[in-house]
Motif scaffolding. Structure first.
Motif, short mmCIF file in Angstrom:
data_model
loop_
_atom_site.label_atom_id
_atom_site.label_comp_id
_atom_site.label_asym_id
_atom_site.label_seq_id
_atom_site.Cartn_x
_atom_site.Cartn_y
_atom_site.Cartn_z
N SER A 45 0.83 -1.21 0.00
CA SER A 45 0.00 0.00 0.00
C SER A 45 0.87 1.26 0.00
O SER A 45 0.61 2.21 -0.74
N ASP A 48 2.32 1.71 -3.45
CA ASP A 48 1.31 2.24 -4.37
C ASP A 48 1.13 3.74 -4.17
O ASP A 48 1.04 4.50 -5.13
N ASP A 61 -9.83 1.23 -3.41
CA ASP A 61 -8.56 0.73 -2.87
C ASP A 61 -8.03 1.62 -1.75
O ASP A 61 -7.48 1.14 -0.77
#
Length: 93
Positions: A45, A48, A61
């Protein structure tokens, strides 16, 4: 759209919360498989987010990533709500 810069998104977290996230993302050989998988999910995460051009606060998301922080015991439900629902200021765009 409720899109903010990556830095603006990071600034929605307190320093203590950011430190807790970073600490929870460390892979520890003595941790359980479940804990190591949670750490890996946090690292993914964070990667990203670092690669993103912007953070869309309404993206599924993003919402699930912030909710996971609550599930992992890093932040509480009130902070999840604050981070996701606080109005976007001009300085965050």
């Amino acid at each position: 759209a409720r899109r903010i810069t990556v830095l603006a998104f990071r600034r929605r977290f307190t320093m203590a919360e950011k430190a807790a996230i970073e600490f929870a993302a460390v892979d520890r050989a003595d941790a359980t498989i479940e804990q190591r998988q949670q750490s890996a999910a946090l690292r993914a995460s964070l990667a990203d987010q670092a690669a993103a051009t912007f953070i869309d606060l309404d993206d599924a998301d993003v919402i699930s990533g912030i909710t996971a922080l609550e599930v992992f015991g890093i932040i509480d439900s009130q902070r999840v709500s604050e981070i996701l629902t606080t109005s976007v200021s001009e300085g965050e765009i």
